[in-house]
Design a protein around this motif. Structure first.
Motif, PDB file in Angstrom:
ATOM      1  N   MET A   1      -7.895  -4.946   5.594  1.00  0.00           N
ATOM      2  CA  MET A   1      -8.251  -3.843   4.845  1.00  0.00           C
ATOM      3  C   MET A   1      -9.745  -3.867   4.648  1.00  0.00           C
ATOM      4  O   MET A   1     -10.684  -2.977   4.877  1.00  0.00           O
ATOM      5  CB  MET A   1      -7.491  -3.623   3.661  1.00  0.00           C
ATOM      6  CG  MET A   1      -7.915  -2.439   2.665  1.00  0.00           C
ATOM      7  SD  MET A   1      -7.140  -2.377   1.269  1.00  0.00           S
ATOM      8  CE  MET A   1      -5.706  -1.393   1.774  1.00  0.00           C
TER       9      MET A   1
ATOM     10  N   LEU B   1      -5.643   1.188   9.771  1.00  0.00           N
ATOM     11  CA  LEU B   1      -4.836   0.308   9.300  1.00  0.00           C
ATOM     12  C   LEU B   1      -3.142   0.715   9.827  1.00  0.00           C
ATOM     13  O   LEU B   1      -2.432  -0.318   9.653  1.00  0.00           O
ATOM     14  CB  LEU B   1      -4.844   0.317   7.696  1.00  0.00           C
ATOM     15  CG  LEU B   1      -6.326  -0.239   7.298  1.00  0.00           C
ATOM     16  CD1 LEU B   1      -6.602   0.055   5.928  1.00  0.00           C
ATOM     17  CD2 LEU B   1      -6.209  -1.719   7.580  1.00  0.00           C
TER      18      LEU B   1
ATOM     19  N   THR C   1       0.976  -1.209  -0.086  1.00  0.00           N
ATOM     20  CA  THR C   1      -0.118   0.164  -0.137  1.00  0.00           C
ATOM     21  C   THR C   1       1.029   1.347   0.007  1.00  0.00           C
ATOM     22  O   THR C   1       1.414   1.610   0.964  1.00  0.00           O
ATOM     23  CB  THR C   1      -0.806  -0.181   1.122  1.00  0.00           C
ATOM     24  OG1 THR C   1      -1.527  -1.251   1.094  1.00  0.00           O
ATOM     25  CG2 THR C   1      -2.074   1.153   0.923  1.00  0.00           C
TER      26      THR C   1
ATOM     27  N   VAL D   1      -0.170  -4.246   3.581  1.00  0.00           N
ATOM     28  CA  VAL D   1      -1.244  -4.453   4.527  1.00  0.00           C
ATOM     29  C   VAL D   1      -1.964  -5.732   4.126  1.00  0.00           C
ATOM     30  O   VAL D   1      -2.038  -6.044   2.935  1.00  0.00           O
ATOM     31  CB  VAL D   1      -2.307  -3.235   4.046  1.00  0.00           C
ATOM     32  CG1 VAL D   1      -3.539  -3.458   4.543  1.00  0.00           C
ATOM     33  CG2 VAL D   1      -1.692  -2.012   4.510  1.00  0.00           C
TER      34      VAL D   1
ATOM     35  N   LEU E   1      -7.190   5.961   1.492  1.00  0.00           N
ATOM     36  CA  LEU E   1      -7.792   5.503   2.778  1.00  0.00           C
ATOM     37  C   LEU E   1      -8.230   6.736   3.733  1.00  0.00           C
ATOM     38  O   LEU E   1      -9.061   6.631   4.483  1.00  0.00           O
ATOM     39  CB  LEU E   1      -6.708   4.626   3.236  1.00  0.00           C
ATOM     40  CG  LEU E   1      -6.478   3.287   2.526  1.00  0.00           C
ATOM     41  CD1 LEU E   1      -5.323   2.578   2.925  1.00  0.00           C
ATOM     42  CD2 LEU E   1      -7.722   2.503   2.721  1.00  0.00           C
TER      43      LEU E   1
END
Length: 417
Positions: free
Chosen positions: A111, A66, A49, A106, A57
């Motif tokens: 997620m 996260l 990510t 991630v 995000l």
């Protein structure tokens, strides 16, 4: 047999579908997400990510959750398993045009859960297989395998590489790159001891990576061009694990041991597919009140690590472009229309919003998809000259390309008129 009426139906509860739904929800617009499985599906285990993904995000309010669950990577290190020498080292803590660089590996499950947990109850309808889509005036009627029909003003395809919605828009089946990927995930009971960096390894005809997600979890992958025998064994995780270990025999033993500890159930092998650039250039990303997002739109090679990141960007941009068509305070001239006129006017706004989304996302995704495909061909080159060029001439350039393409901001989540 159930008959439902919805403003927006999203097919697929993966990263693209849940991001789009949550972005719309943040803007006060309800959607219904149809998921084929009986639960959130996790394929691929984890994803790198990059900075652009964290912008998206944060725009939908789940970045902080996260970040707490994943370690920030500080460095990208490339090593040739042909020579045994490190070929490049790139800091992942610099500052780009759009702010500080931020990279984490991630876990997909975390997620998806973070996205789903922010949605209103009942947003996701599981065990919902789409079998047909038909026109009905200014609406679409979605037919499910259980006999349910859903009438919707907007249909959004987030149903992945074999998208039913994309097929309806005229897209062909995604093309095979000629390469496969083996992905694995190792969960330890104690600290793995790895430093927080992206470890890239290149050999003759393959590319591999090992990345820590947190203190006890490691994600790894290997891409290669399979023989016919390899393809026959692709559904046997134990055999694929042995193939990986045989190719990575010169990898440092402490890193290789993490792959050795991976359970067969945590290994997945799949062909790498992509959409050809001329299809992305000329195809219908949107048509009327239908559009596609994520892998349904732009399946791509994983060599830039941008497939999931671009899906996050797509969802933010689409929600921003579409939400205005569902304004709770319509203009005066619309209030004075009869019901048929209001429906027609809203359809025009929906169509215009989807066209705007398609225009904004087309060239960004063409750039990433084409670059990924070309990059993969170079990185995985098995000819001696290609490998020499990759390891001795292009090493720093290729590493910096990862940062350059991720230095992008899809923007805040405000409505677009």
């Amino acid at each position: 047999m159930e008959s439902l009426v919805e403003d927006i139906v999203i097919v697929g509860a993966g990263i693209a579908g849940l991001t789009t739904s949550l972005a719309l929800h943040r803007l006060g617009v309800r959607s219904l997400v149809l998921e084929l499985s009986d639960t959130l599906r996790v394929t691929g285990f984890a994803l790198t990510t990059w900075t652009n993904a964290w912008k998206a995000l944060d725009a939908i309010g789940v970045g902080g959750i996260l970040r707490q669950q994943h370690v920030q990577l500080k460095e990208n290190v490339t090593t040739s398993l042909i020579t045994g020498q490190q070929t490049s080292s790139l800091s992942l803590k610099g500052t780009g045009k759009h702010g500080d660089c931020e990279v984490r590996c991630v876990r997909r499950q975390l997620m998806l859960e973070a996205l789903a947990n922010e949605l209103p109850s009942g947003t996701i309808r599981y065990l919902s297989k789409v079998v047909a889509i038909e026109e009905s005036g200014f609406s679409k009627i979605v037919h499910l395998a259980d006999g349910t029909t859903i009438k919707t003003k907007v249909l959004i395809g987030c149903d992945g590489i074999n998208s039913v919605v994309a097929k309806g828009l005229g897209f062909k089946e995604a093309s095979f790159t000629g390469r496969y990927v083996i992905r694995g995930y190792t969960k330890l009971t104690s600290n793995h001891g790895l430093t927080p960096k992206f470890m890239h390894y290149f050999g003759k005809g393959f590319r591999s990576g090992v990345i820590p997600c947190d203190d006890k979890t490691v994600y790894w992958f290997l891409t290669w061009t399979p023989t016919s025998q390899d393809k026959e064994l692709a559904k046997n995780p134990a055999k694929m694990k042995q193939l990986v270990l045989s190719k990575l025999e010169k990898m440092p033993s402490d890193i290789k041991s993490l792959i050795e500890k991976t359970e067969p159930k945590d290994i997945l092998t799949s062909p790498l597919r992509y959409r050809r650039q001329w299809e992305l250039m000329l195809g219908n990303i949107s048509k009327g009140n239908v559009c596609v997002v994520g892998d349904a739109f732009h399946p791509m090679a994983p060599d830039l690590g941008q497939g999931g990141c671009c899906a996050l960007e797509d969802g933010i941009v689409l929600a921003r472009c579409l939400a205005g068509a569902f304004s709770q305070t319509p203009a005066r001239h619309i209030k004075e229309m009869d019901e048929e006129g209001k429906v027609k006017e809203q359809y025009k706004k929906i169509e215009a919003g989807l066209r705007k989304y398609a225009k904004e996302r087309r060239w960004r995704n063409i750039d990433i998809s084409v670059t990924s495909y070309v990059l993969g061909s170079v990185l995985q080159g098995d000819l001696e000259l290609v490998a020499h060029f990759r390891d001795n001439v292009l090493a720093d350039f290729l590493a910096e390309l990862l940062l350059k393409k991720s230095d992008f901001d899809c923007g805040k989540l405000n409505t677009s008129s």
